[in-house]
Design a protein around this motif. Structure first.
Motif, short mmCIF file in Angstrom:
data_model
loop_
_atom_site.label_atom_id
_atom_site.label_comp_id
_atom_site.label_asym_id
_atom_site.label_seq_id
_atom_site.Cartn_x
_atom_site.Cartn_y
_atom_site.Cartn_z
N ARG A 1 0.72 -1.29 0.03
CA ARG A 1 0.05 -0.12 0.03
C ARG A 1 0.88 1.31 0.02
NH1 ARG A 1 -5.46 0.86 1.47
NH2 ARG A 1 -5.80 2.90 1.03
N ALA A 2 1.83 1.38 0.62
CA ALA A 2 2.81 2.52 1.00
C ALA A 2 3.55 2.71 -0.51
CB ALA A 2 3.99 2.25 2.02
N GLU A 3 3.87 1.64 -1.10
CA GLU A 3 4.63 1.72 -2.46
C GLU A 3 3.68 2.61 -3.47
OE1 GLU A 3 6.95 -1.00 -5.80
OE2 GLU A 3 5.66 -2.03 -4.45
N ASP A 4 2.43 2.11 -3.46
CA ASP A 4 1.34 2.80 -4.45
C ASP A 4 1.03 4.09 -3.80
OD1 ASP A 4 -0.65 2.62 -6.53
OD2 ASP A 4 -1.91 3.35 -5.04
N PHE A 5 1.11 4.22 -2.63
CA PHE A 5 0.79 5.84 -2.08
C PHE A 5 2.02 6.75 -2.76
CE2 PHE A 5 1.16 8.86 1.40
CZ PHE A 5 -0.16 9.71 1.07
N ARG A 6 3.24 6.18 -2.28
CA ARG A 6 4.42 6.82 -2.65
C ARG A 6 4.30 7.33 -4.19
NH1 ARG A 6 7.22 2.93 -0.05
NH2 ARG A 6 8.25 2.43 -1.97
N GLU A 41 10.81 1.41 6.31
CA GLU A 41 10.68 0.52 5.44
C GLU A 41 9.62 0.89 4.52
OE1 GLU A 41 8.64 -1.15 9.19
OE2 GLU A 41 10.24 0.00 8.75
N LEU A 42 8.65 1.97 4.89
CA LEU A 42 7.43 2.31 4.02
C LEU A 42 7.74 3.47 3.32
CD1 LEU A 42 4.37 1.85 6.48
CD2 LEU A 42 5.37 0.24 4.96
N ASP A 43 9.15 4.15 3.44
CA ASP A 43 9.45 5.25 2.72
C ASP A 43 10.33 5.00 1.64
OD1 ASP A 43 9.75 7.86 2.19
OD2 ASP A 43 11.06 8.46 3.69
N GLY A 44 10.72 5.74 0.56
CA GLY A 44 11.31 5.51 -0.54
C GLY A 44 11.57 6.85 -1.29
#
Length: 233
Positions: free
Chosen positions: A129-134, A229-232
């Motif tokens: 979910r976080a990857e799509d949000f970012r 780990e949810l950031d990038g």
């Protein structure tokens, strides 16, 4: 007479969007949960005829006003924190509701499956979910705000004065910087007007005392949470 404002003590959360409007507008209010004996759960159980679903809520003139956007619409009209014409008020409310949508999506990056479950119990889903949000949602939302400012000028309402929506966009950006610092460094470069608006809000004379006080709570385990780990980028 001061308004009674209720939100969970110790968390900025959705309540901070309301606090910023109250403070910048010079509105007299009491933060009831921070007072001795202030119990949000007990107040929610009072049996009002117009019970709020959850905090934040404002008790004013015999009304109990729940939902952040509704509270801000009330304050905007009552205290001049929004345009005076109907079209302007509806526009600012539309922007505020869109901010609320992004806030909800930011929250769901760390709780994508169940509100009552721990982050660690849904970590695999949170990573997806976080990857799509970012990668998708952050540029889309922030790009929309950038377009508004490009077309309307320094403030979201298109006037020469801030509205409550500008304060809320400032808070949203601050929350995203806390939760996704690496990604925001990249995305901010594509949205310079959004960044500049945040700087203008942070410099408002009406907010200086509040922003420098201990009443301005730091981000922690609320809506905006930082898990590396949810950031990038």
């Amino acid at each position: 007479m001061a308004y009674d404002f209720w939100y969970w003590d110790g968390l900025p959360g959705r309540g901070e969007f309301v606090r910023l409007a109250l403070e910048a507008g010079g509105v007299d209010y009491r933060e009831r949960a921070r007072e001795p004996g202030g119990d949000v759960s007990a107040d929610l159980a009072m049996g009002r005829g117009d019970p709020p679903f959850a905090p934040p809520y404002l008790v004013a003139d015999g009304m109990t006003i729940g939902q952040t956007a509704s509270i801000l619409m009330f304050l905007g009209q009552r205290h001049g924190l929004a345009p005076g014409d109907e079209a302007g008020r509806l526009w600012v409310n539309q922007v505020q509701l869109t901010i609320a949508d992004m806030v909800a999506e930011a929250h769901d990056t760390h709780h994508p499956v169940a509100m009552g479950a721990y982050y660690e119990d849904q970590k695999d889903e949170a990573l997806r979910r976080a990857e799509d949000f970012r990668e998708t949602r952050m540029p889309k939302f922030l790009g929309w705000f950038e377009t508004i400012l490009e077309r309307r000028g320094d403030w979201l309402a298109g006037s020469d004065r801030w509205s409550y929506a500008d304060l809320s966009l400032f808070q949203l950006v601050e929350g995203l910087r806390f939760a996704f610092p690496r990604r925001m460094k990249t995305v901010e470069g594509d949205n310079p007007r959004v960044v500049a608006l945040g700087d203008r809000v942070a410099a408002l004379p009406e907010l200086q005392n509040y922003l420098a006080s201990d009443r301005r709570l730091p981000f922690s385990d609320g809506i905006f949470r930082h898990y590396p780990e949810l950031d990038g980028d």
